[in-house]
Design a protein around this motif. Structure first.
Motif, PDB file in Angstrom:
ATOM      1  N   TYR A  53       0.822  -1.212   0.000  1.00  0.00           N
ATOM      2  CA  TYR A  53       0.000   0.000   0.000  1.00  0.00           C
ATOM      3  C   TYR A  53       0.855   1.262   0.000  1.00  0.00           C
ATOM      4  O   TYR A  53       1.861   1.355   0.704  1.00  0.00           O
ATOM      5  CB  TYR A  53      -0.933   0.016   1.208  1.00  0.00           C
ATOM      6  CG  TYR A  53      -2.024  -1.018   1.104  1.00  0.00           C
ATOM      7  CD1 TYR A  53      -3.192  -0.749   0.399  1.00  0.00           C
ATOM      8  CD2 TYR A  53      -1.874  -2.276   1.680  1.00  0.00           C
ATOM      9  CE1 TYR A  53      -4.191  -1.697   0.271  1.00  0.00           C
ATOM     10  CE2 TYR A  53      -2.863  -3.233   1.564  1.00  0.00           C
ATOM     11  CZ  TYR A  53      -4.022  -2.942   0.860  1.00  0.00           C
ATOM     12  OH  TYR A  53      -5.007  -3.895   0.740  1.00  0.00           O
ATOM     13  N   ARG A  54       0.407   2.209  -0.829  1.00  0.00           N
ATOM     14  CA  ARG A  54       1.045   3.514  -0.913  1.00  0.00           C
ATOM     15  C   ARG A  54      -0.012   4.586  -0.685  1.00  0.00           C
ATOM     16  O   ARG A  54      -1.135   4.490  -1.204  1.00  0.00           O
ATOM     17  CB  ARG A  54       1.698   3.700  -2.281  1.00  0.00           C
ATOM     18  CG  ARG A  54       2.307   5.093  -2.494  1.00  0.00           C
ATOM     19  CD  ARG A  54       3.246   5.094  -3.706  1.00  0.00           C
ATOM     20  NE  ARG A  54       2.557   4.791  -4.954  1.00  0.00           N
ATOM     21  CZ  ARG A  54       2.016   5.706  -5.756  1.00  0.00           C
ATOM     22  NH1 ARG A  54       2.083   6.981  -5.438  1.00  0.00           N
ATOM     23  NH2 ARG A  54       1.442   5.342  -6.885  1.00  0.00           N
ATOM     24  N   ASN A  73      -3.322  -0.079  -3.498  1.00  0.00           N
ATOM     25  CA  ASN A  73      -2.600  -1.350  -3.465  1.00  0.00           C
ATOM     26  C   ASN A  73      -1.874  -1.463  -4.806  1.00  0.00           C
ATOM     27  O   ASN A  73      -2.496  -1.623  -5.851  1.00  0.00           O
ATOM     28  CB  ASN A  73      -3.576  -2.511  -3.280  1.00  0.00           C
ATOM     29  CG  ASN A  73      -2.889  -3.855  -3.155  1.00  0.00           C
ATOM     30  OD1 ASN A  73      -1.894  -4.131  -3.829  1.00  0.00           O
ATOM     31  ND2 ASN A  73      -3.433  -4.709  -2.306  1.00  0.00           N
ATOM     32  N   GLU A  74      -0.565  -1.349  -4.788  1.00  0.00           N
ATOM     33  CA  GLU A  74       0.191  -1.258  -6.038  1.00  0.00           C
ATOM     34  C   GLU A  74       0.279  -2.586  -6.762  1.00  0.00           C
ATOM     35  O   GLU A  74       0.778  -2.630  -7.889  1.00  0.00           O
ATOM     36  CB  GLU A  74       1.589  -0.711  -5.754  1.00  0.00           C
ATOM     37  CG  GLU A  74       1.543   0.717  -5.241  1.00  0.00           C
ATOM     38  CD  GLU A  74       2.893   1.392  -5.237  1.00  0.00           C
ATOM     39  OE1 GLU A  74       3.008   2.452  -5.888  1.00  0.00           O
ATOM     40  OE2 GLU A  74       3.829   0.853  -4.606  1.00  0.00           O
ATOM     41  N   GLU A  75      -0.221  -3.660  -6.159  1.00  0.00           N
ATOM     42  CA  GLU A  75      -0.203  -4.946  -6.848  1.00  0.00           C
ATOM     43  C   GLU A  75      -1.507  -5.225  -7.574  1.00  0.00           C
ATOM     44  O   GLU A  75      -1.506  -5.761  -8.671  1.00  0.00           O
ATOM     45  CB  GLU A  75       0.137  -6.065  -5.862  1.00  0.00           C
ATOM     46  CG  GLU A  75       1.547  -5.930  -5.292  1.00  0.00           C
ATOM     47  CD  GLU A  75       1.898  -7.087  -4.368  1.00  0.00           C
ATOM     48  OE1 GLU A  75       1.028  -7.962  -4.151  1.00  0.00           O
ATOM     49  OE2 GLU A  75       3.033  -7.108  -3.868  1.00  0.00           O
ATOM     50  N   LYS A  77      -4.017  -2.685  -7.776  1.00  0.00           N
ATOM     51  CA  LYS A  77      -4.505  -1.373  -8.225  1.00  0.00           C
ATOM     52  C   LYS A  77      -5.846  -0.977  -7.617  1.00  0.00           C
ATOM     53  O   LYS A  77      -6.507  -0.068  -8.119  1.00  0.00           O
ATOM     54  CB  LYS A  77      -4.622  -1.315  -9.771  1.00  0.00           C
ATOM     55  CG  LYS A  77      -3.377  -1.758 -10.512  1.00  0.00           C
ATOM     56  CD  LYS A  77      -2.155  -1.008 -10.074  1.00  0.00           C
ATOM     57  CE  LYS A  77      -0.907  -1.457 -10.839  1.00  0.00           C
ATOM     58  NZ  LYS A  77       0.324  -0.858 -10.296  1.00  0.00           N
ATOM     59  N   LYS A 147       5.155   5.718   1.228  1.00  0.00           N
ATOM     60  CA  LYS A 147       5.501   4.385   0.729  1.00  0.00           C
ATOM     61  C   LYS A 147       6.618   3.768   1.546  1.00  0.00           C
ATOM     62  O   LYS A 147       7.702   4.343   1.634  1.00  0.00           O
ATOM     63  CB  LYS A 147       5.924   4.473  -0.732  1.00  0.00           C
ATOM     64  CG  LYS A 147       6.207   3.116  -1.383  1.00  0.00           C
ATOM     65  CD  LYS A 147       6.513   3.266  -2.854  1.00  0.00           C
ATOM     66  CE  LYS A 147       6.754   1.895  -3.494  1.00  0.00           C
ATOM     67  NZ  LYS A 147       7.039   2.000  -4.934  1.00  0.00           N
ATOM     68  N   ALA A 234      -2.704   5.836  -9.912  1.00  0.00           N
ATOM     69  CA  ALA A 234      -1.645   4.841  -9.800  1.00  0.00           C
ATOM     70  C   ALA A 234      -1.138   4.381 -11.152  1.00  0.00           C
ATOM     71  O   ALA A 234      -0.306   3.498 -11.240  1.00  0.00           O
ATOM     72  CB  ALA A 234      -2.158   3.631  -9.019  1.00  0.00           C
TER      73      ALA A 234
END
Length: 969
Positions: A53-54, A73-75, A77, A147, A234
């Motif tokens: 999470y960013r 959630n950068e994995e 999205k 981050k 993102a």
């Protein structure tokens, strides 16, 4: 419980026999471990340090009383919305939800007494990777790191709490179900074949064709909807769409395709999950703390243990048959409040989520030597709902208690009779049995306020009825009790016998008030009456109807002195998974049972209490005992520790369990005196009466298969010991009632751990075999078989304590070895306090109205003391609606004891007068003079004991409502 009180009858006999045949011990196989709970397993599989999470700092927006920003959630999205509040009273609120969920996620209603007022937030610092917010005027700051996402709560340079410092935030977003490729191919082929058949047969297909294409379109639209602005920020396509083939793999721990994500089987029960996995989890790091408490209900020591080597603590209201001790298994109630305490400050974490919840506790000092700054890590994991967390910043234990009370409410002020002694059993057989038991208390000069009836009193376990052969004239029975100024409690459970001849069932069914199955039919399970329906207490209309059932014309045979016991309200379902309701059952508003399970008992008690209030036209205070509970249940009555056993360890654990409940706002707590299961010997029974007399709720109760154990059945010597214990309770009723009034007004526990009163005394932090009642009395019950002495720790640098029995003074801090006999109950009054008593033995609390008072004044080393007394009619709301009360303040300083109004707004007529004053730690005066507010001075007779330094003043004779001073010259 699996075998709760009053549980026999043809319909339930097979189930009761099943539970009773085994040796009386919990069958762990009936209840899930974390590994068997799919969401707990998934949450726990996420390892520290891998947070995806960013925080999107550019999305930060400040409103008039809150701040919002997005997390991504950068994995996968999926964006989340983070909301932050700085609340008045030194609290912070953190709420996390999906930015655009496919359907709304459950938010717990009715627990907060109101939306807590917030203060203006301000940005006080910003750089590329973080932003700092000032939380109102309290001097606290929130540092948001982008981050990986992290929140640090600071005061000055001191770090109070870090959120997601270990990177364990896991928010399983709602999503369409992804069908396996083989299913899609099969569906597409099937659709093509249907089209071919329709060409030959000219038939209209029964279902729309191209199901596979619809599934793909639904999945694509769902992914786009879940994306939204956060996904765009993102790096998602500008139009917000996300092609399935381009989507990133599931984040670590998300397990969208894991077996059990969409349905889960435990033993013979399959739990369908039409909305898929939806759990939430978050970690909190507490630097400087190594002692944590709370999160009841568990049969556990007061100080919580670390859980890295075993299961987390579970919060999931369950009917557990003879629970084990020192075990993190769930029990009957759940309050998701954890307190952390150190010599420097106290903090609280309140996790407002009513779904099944597991709490992991870790420590960097557990089992290690010194030299390291202690830190406790707490990880909350819930099956559904949102993250809604309150940080209660203290800094004192009393401040944390007040902060929690400001959110969920204070303990309801019980009617005075409810603080007396209660006699219960599964079951008193009939009206003659009730009369004989009630008569026995008078014959043996033992006070008693309430006789209880379990489920056998009802006609075939149809609640709101009476067995026509055993209890043919209930109103006459109640009138006989009322003539002795006694009450009755009858059980009304929330499972309703499915019987077309039963009016209650017919009305609930006709109004559509039962909980539904996932298919829309009325949910039915097996409980004491046999096949039973379960009213949907989450529906306000259902609660209003239920409340109306307590009207005297509806509950036939009831009267003003009949009150209520709600048992089995977890809810208990003998035929259900883990002896409770299926999670895919459906409640009012379309919410699944999984979303709100821990609220069910809370709502049952709420509706029942409201019914008792309504039947009196809103004037009389209710009394309702509930086995299941949640945060806020304190507003509606009392709770108890459930189906304990006649064992010494169960007696001992009752202290820690009630202390834990008190820390979570539930001050009106007790344990079944003598143990529900098994048969206590005389020593254990006597010791339990002595301990129960110093716990807030004082009730003896026993299982149907135990021998009768009324207080006079164990020989004259033991009867005398029990009589003495019960009379001690009644002598202290003014003190108990005043303590409950203070709890009602300010939210402080009535029965509290030593560290609440002595927060900087490290020696108190792990003590749970002794405790304080309010701030004045220290109690150390005898809980060891054959004990000839106990170790009593007297806390407080520079404090003095007075043995209530011997009146001997002791200086603190020190540990005393106190020899005990069977008549001993080690109790100490704190120097600097005043304790009111009424010492004339009566048959019930109501009979004591107007009796004279004795004030016990225990002097501090400085020769001072203070205390108070609250008096009203003991039963109505007039104390708050019409200011009909007396709240008196007593102070001793410079050789003078003074009585004044603590709250001059109240007025209440009472003939009660002051019979005696006992001053502990006093020298011998030359004379004692009474100065009334009006009238001449008079000299008082006195007696001084030089050996114990006790001064006794006889018959001052002033009214308790008057102002006066007594001067020692």
């Amino acid at each position: 419980m699996a075998v709760a009180p009053g549980r026999r009858g043809p319909a339930a006999l097979a189930w009761a026999a099943l539970f009773l045949t085994a040796a009386l011990a919990v069958d762990r196989g009936n209840f899930k471990t974390c590994e068997q709970s799919g969401f707990c397993r998934r949450q726990r599989s996420l390892k520290p340090g891998s947070s995806p999470y960013r925080a999107l700092l550019e999305s930060l927006q400040l409103g008039p009383d809150s701040a919002t920003l997005q997390l991504i959630n950068e994995e996968n999205k999926v964006p989340l919305l983070l909301e932050l509040w700085g609340l008045r009273g030194n609290m912070t609120r953190i709420r996390i939800d999906e930015l655009k969920p496919l359907r709304p996620r459950f938010r717990v209603p009715d627990v907060l007494v109101a939306e807590p007022p917030a203060e203006q937030l301000a940005v006080t610092g910003r750089d590329e990777g973080s932003v700092e917010l000032a939380l109102g005027a309290g001097g606290h700051r929130l540092l948001v790191t982008a981050k990986p996402f992290r929140l640090d709560l600071l005061r000055g340079r001191e770090l109070l709490c870090s959120v997601n410092a270990r990177g364990l935030l896991l928010f399983e977003h709602l999503r369409p179900r992804r069908r396996p490729f083989s299913d899609k191919v099969s569906s597409s082929v099937g659709s093509l074949w249907d089209k071919i058949k329709s060409l030959f047969h000219r038939e209209t297909p029964a279902e729309p064709p191209a199901a596979a294409a619809e599934d793909e379109e639904e999945e694509r639209q769902g992914a786009a909807e879940a994306g939204g602005e956060g996904a765009k920020a993102a790096g998602a396509p500008a139009d917000g769409s996300m092609q399935p083939e381009a989507a990133a793999p599931a984040a670590e721990g998300e397990a969208a395709e894991e077996p059990g994500a969409w349905e889960e089987t435990f033993k013979t029960h399959t739990d369908s999950k039409p909305h898929g996995p939806a759990s939430v989890g978050l970690d909190f790091s507490l630097p400087g703390f190594e002692h944590v408490y709370g999160i009841p209900e568990h049969a556990e020591s007061l100080r919580l243990r670390t859980t890295e080597a075993g299961d987390p603590y579970r919060l999931y209201n369950l009917d557990v048959f003879q629970y084990e001790l020192y075990n993190p298994m769930a029990l009957y109630g759940s309050v998701p409040l954890l307190l952390a305490h150190s010599a420097r400050r106290t903090l609280g974490l309140f996790w407002l989520n009513a779904a099944e919840t597991w709490v992991d506790i870790g420590s960097n000092t557990a089992g290690k030597g010194g030299g390291e700054t202690p830190q406790t890590d707490v990880r909350w994991m819930s099956e559904s709902g949102i993250i809604d967390a309150f940080l209660l910043l203290g800094p004192t234990p009393g401040a944390v208690a007040a902060q929690y009370a400001s959110l969920t409410g204070t303990q309801a002020l019980p009617p005075l009779f409810a603080l007396g002694y209660h006699q219960s059993r599964w079951n008193y057989n009939d009206e003659e049995d009730v009369a004989a038991v009630e008569r026995g208390f008078d014959e043996h000069d033992i006070p008693c306020d309430v006789i209880w009836l379990d489920i056998e009193h009802a006609d075939g376990k149809r609640y709101f009825t009476w067995d026509p052969s055993k209890f043919p004239q209930p109103r006459a029975m109640l009138q006989r009790l009322a003539a002795k100024k006694r009450k009755m409690v009858s059980i009304v459970d929330p499972h309703i016998k499915v019987d077309s001849g039963y009016r209650v069932h017919n009305e609930i069914r006709s109004r559509g008030f039962y909980v539904k199955t996932k298919d829309g039919s009325d949910y039915e399970g097996w409980c004491w009456p046999g096949s039973a329906g379960y009213p949907d207490f989450t529906d306000p209309a259902m609660r209003a109807w239920w409340a109306g059932m307590f009207a005297y014309e509806q509950y036939e045979g009831s009267a003003e002195n009949l009150f209520t016991w709600n048992d089995m309200n977890e809810p208990s379902v003998f035929s259900g998974p883990e002896v409770t309701m299926q999670k895919d059952a459906v409640h009012h508003g379309g919410w699944e049972h999984r979303d709100l399970h821990n609220l069910y008992g809370f709502y049952v008690q709420m509706a029942t209490a409201q019914g008792q209030v309504q039947r009196s036209g809103g004037r009389e205070r209710p009394f309702v005992l509930s086995r299941a509970f949640f945060a806020g249940s304190q507003r509606y009555g009392a709770v108890w520790t459930g189906d304990n056993a006649a064992e010494w360890e169960h007696l001992k654990i009752s202290i820690a369990m009630c202390l834990s409940m008190g820390l979570a706002g539930l001050s009106f707590c007790g344990a079944d005196v003598g143990g529900f299961f098994k048969n206590p010997d005389a020593e254990l029974l006597v010791r339990w009466y002595q301990a129960g007399a110093y716990q807030p709720f004082f009730r003896a109760h026993a299982h149907l298969d135990t021998v009768r154990r009324e207080p006079w059945l164990f020989g004259e010597e033991n009867t005398a010991l029990i009589r003495a214990a019960v009379r001690q309770r009644y002598a202290l009723l003014p003190f108990w009632y005043t303590a409950f009034y203070r709890s009602h007004r300010h939210g402080q526990p009535v029965m509290r751990p030593l560290w609440m009163e002595f927060p900087d005394d490290v020696a108190t932090f792990a003590i749970d075999d002794q405790y304080m009642i309010d701030r004045a009395l220290l109690v150390h019950p005898v809980t060891e078989q054959g004990a000839r002495g106990v170790q009593v720790y007297l806390p407080g640098e520079g404090e003095v304590w007075y043995d209530v029995a011997s009146r001997q003074k002791h200086h603190a801090p020190q540990t005393l070895y106190v020899p005990v006999t069977m008549s001993s109950v080690p109790v100490y009054q704190r120097g600097g306090t005043v304790v009111p008593r009424q010492e004339r033995a009566r048959r019930s609390a109501e009979c004591m109205r107007g009796d004279p008072f004795t004030l016990y004044v225990a002097l501090s080393p400085q020769g001072t003391a203070e205390g108070d007394l609250f008096l009203d009619d003991g039963r109505t709301f007039d104390f708050q609606t019409h200011n009909r009360f007396l709240h008196r303040r007593f102070t001793f300083a410079s050789g003078a004891l003074t009585a004044r109004a603590a709250d001059p707004s109240g007025a209440f007529d009472t003939p009660a007068w002051l019979e005696r004053v006992v001053i502990l730690g006093a020298g011998k005066p030359a004379a004692v003079v009474l100065q009334p507010a009006a009238g001449p001075e008079t000299r008082l007779d006195f007696q001084h004991d030089a050996e114990t330094s006790v001064l006794t003043l006889r018959k001052p004779g002033v009214l308790m409502a008057d102002d006066w001073s007594i001067l020692l010259r």
